[in-house]
Design an enzyme around this catalytic site. Structure first.
Site, PDB file in Angstrom:
ATOM      1  N   GLU A   1       1.460   6.254  -6.977  1.00 31.61           N
ATOM      2  CA  GLU A   1       0.294   6.947  -7.550  1.00 31.61           C
ATOM      3  C   GLU A   1       0.439   8.450  -7.380  1.00 31.61           C
ATOM      4  O   GLU A   1       0.302   9.219  -8.333  1.00 31.61           O
ATOM      5  CB  GLU A   1      -0.993   6.465  -6.870  1.00 31.61           C
ATOM      6  CG  GLU A   1      -1.369   5.027  -7.218  1.00 31.61           C
ATOM      7  CD  GLU A   1      -2.603   4.538  -6.466  1.00 31.61           C
ATOM      8  OE1 GLU A   1      -3.468   5.374  -6.129  1.00 31.61           O
ATOM      9  OE2 GLU A   1      -2.699   3.327  -6.220  1.00 31.61           O
TER      10      GLU A   1
ATOM     11  N   TYR B   1       0.830  -1.208   0.000  1.00 29.77           N
ATOM     12  CA  TYR B   1       0.000   0.000   0.000  1.00 29.77           C
ATOM     13  C   TYR B   1       0.868   1.263   0.000  1.00 29.77           C
ATOM     14  O   TYR B   1       0.658   2.153  -0.816  1.00 29.77           O
ATOM     15  CB  TYR B   1      -0.980   0.004   1.186  1.00 29.77           C
ATOM     16  CG  TYR B   1      -2.367  -0.455   0.816  1.00 29.77           C
ATOM     17  CD1 TYR B   1      -3.496   0.182   1.327  1.00 29.77           C
ATOM     18  CD2 TYR B   1      -2.567  -1.528  -0.035  1.00 29.77           C
ATOM     19  CE1 TYR B   1      -4.772  -0.247   1.000  1.00 29.77           C
ATOM     20  CE2 TYR B   1      -3.829  -1.963  -0.369  1.00 29.77           C
ATOM     21  CZ  TYR B   1      -4.938  -1.306   0.155  1.00 29.77           C
ATOM     22  OH  TYR B   1      -6.201  -1.731  -0.176  1.00 29.77           O
TER      23      TYR B   1
END
Lengths: 221, 243
Positions: free
Chosen positions: A154, A147
């Site tokens: 991202e 994550y």
């Protein structure tokens, strides 16, 4: 009748989860292979088609949740799918200049490992009725690393794409028009970055809670 | 050559003017203005030359807020303002004088959540309705929209009056099945009329932002209505329930 429907549901979900698993494994394989053979600049071109297919298929999962085929609350799946589709189509596909960035590699590898584990986990549950404990452990532990790496990739990619988005008029809607609507892709990207600030801890916290629940339950059995 | 850039009111838009070569074009002038003002890129400029002496009108190079053309205010924009303010004024008055609440207080965190919701949508919609480039709908459509809106707001008020009469003033809250007027058709006629009055507003003002607000408000109220209907069904278990 109910038994047939239940069987159909299981068959459909089995096919769905394993098909998408194959897509993501292909992405992972191609990403690592291309990285080794040609370097990070070429990773996007190699993975583009299977990535787009596997990631866009996830839209079906919103439908699954809405019609009650699966139990997951859509409040958890929507932000995740939203950010994935945004990165895949609005950033990676639409901003060619960003495709050779090394963060594409870290992004694609983080996503494909996570999703391969996740879809095989669901696929096993549909077929066997349960998932082996090592897969359960992987599903609820690898996110601890992936994550943060995925989210950083991202955020980084959106950030580095900003100057190119600003220059381009793609997806922008200007006034005047009869629906009195406007959309500025650049400011939307800034807003997207802003959403990561409350969004990431929320998603991470949710996964931590799920981990506690899932791993303690398996210990009791 | 020296070029002065002046707004219609006579104010110098670029202090001290601009220095341009004698062979400069209008495009060069626009670029120079853009460089000095930063926000007025060429597409946002409308430049006119001073009129020859003796002709009517005023000398002007002009800019208005950077948008081409005059700033036209449409009547619908003023009516939208009145409508919006009236709607929330009515709500506040109803909160003080009409509604009887089962719980007289609500958590403080609701204040932040509710204000964020209303203020965000309020500013989002107001931005478009009052935009210099706002495109109004036909006069007829505007009248129909506001007409529906006002009728539904009146109906909504009446629904609130009816709901009030279900509870005693000393009352310990409690739930009753509402009846009469539109409550004979739907359980939460107050929400129905609220939804349709927002539809009226959107028919009159026609912005995507307004319609997004309508969709969100409708889904929130639909959830409330379904919950209330279920609650009443469970409480009254078929008694006093007209089909």
């Amino acid at each position: 009748m109910a038994r047939i429907l239940s069987l159909l549901r299981r068959l459909y979900l089995t096919v769905y989860n394993w098909a998408v698993f194959l897509g993501w494994s292909q992405v992972l394989f191609l990403a690592v292979k291309t990285l080794k053979d040609s370097g990070h600049e070429h990773v996007y071109n190699a993975v583009e088609k299977p990535l787009q297919l596997a990631q866009t298929a996830a839209v079906l999962e919103i439908l699954h949740g809405l019609v009650g085929l699966v139990r997951s609350p859509i409040t958890a799946t929507l932000p995740q799918i939203g950010s994935r589709l945004y990165l895949t189509w609005v950033i990676l596909y639409s901003v060619p200049e960003i495709q050779s960035h090394f963060l594409v590699t870290s992004l694609v590898i983080s996503w494909s490992i996570t999703e391969s584990i996740r879809y095989s986990f669901f696929g096993m549950k549909e077929v066997l009725g349960f998932a082996p404990s090592w897969l359960l452990w992987l599903r609820y532990s690898t996110f601890l690393l992936l994550y943060p790496t995925g989210i950083s990739s991202e955020v980084g990619l959106v950030y580095f794409a900003l100057p190119y988005i600003k220059e381009s008029d793609k997806y922008c809607i200007r006034m005047p028009n009869k629906w009195n609507f406007s959309f500025d892709n650049f400011y939307a990207a800034i807003l997207a970055l802003g959403i990561y600030i409350p969004g990431s801890p929320h998603l991470f916290g949710y996964m931590l809670a799920q981990r506690k629940k899932a791993l303690s339950k398996s210990k009791k059995e | 050559m020296k070029v002065t850039v002046v707004s219609r009111s006579g104010r110098e838009v670029i202090k001290g003017g601009l220095e341009l070569s004698d062979s400069a074009t209008v495009a060069d002038l626009q670029e120079a203005i853009h460089k000095r003002t930063k926000i007025f890129y060429p597409a946002r400029q409308r430049l006119t030359l001073p009129l020859p002496p003796g002709s009517k009108g005023k000398a002007h190079f002009y800019h208005f807020l950077g948008y081409k053309g005059e700033h036209i205010k449409h009547p619908v924009q003023t009516y939208a303002l009145y409508y919006w303010c009236f709607h929330y004024f009515k709500r506040i008055m109803e909160t003080f004088f009409v509604h009887r609440f089962s719980h007289a207080t609500s958590p403080l965190s609701n204040v932040f959540r509710n204000c964020a919701y209303y203020w965000t949508f309020g500013s989002y919609i107001a931005y478009y309705v009052n935009h210099p480039l706002y495109t109004p709908v036909s006069d007829l459509q505007m009248k129909i929209g506001f007409g529906i809106g006002l009728v539904c707001q009146l109906a909504n008020f009446y629904c609130h009056i009816l709901l009030r009469s279900l509870r005693r003033p000393d009352g310990n809250g409690g739930y009753q099945i509402p009846s009469g007027f539109l409550f004979n058709i739907v359980t939460c006629a107050n929400y129905t009329t609220e939804i349709y009055q927002w539809l009226g507003f959107n028919i009159a003002t026609q912005t995507v932002a307004g319609y997004i607000f309508l969709v969100v408000a409708t889904s929130i109220m639909t959830n409330w209505a379904l919950a209330k209907h279920r609650r009443l069904k469970k409480l009254f278990d078929g008694k006093g329930w007209k089909t």
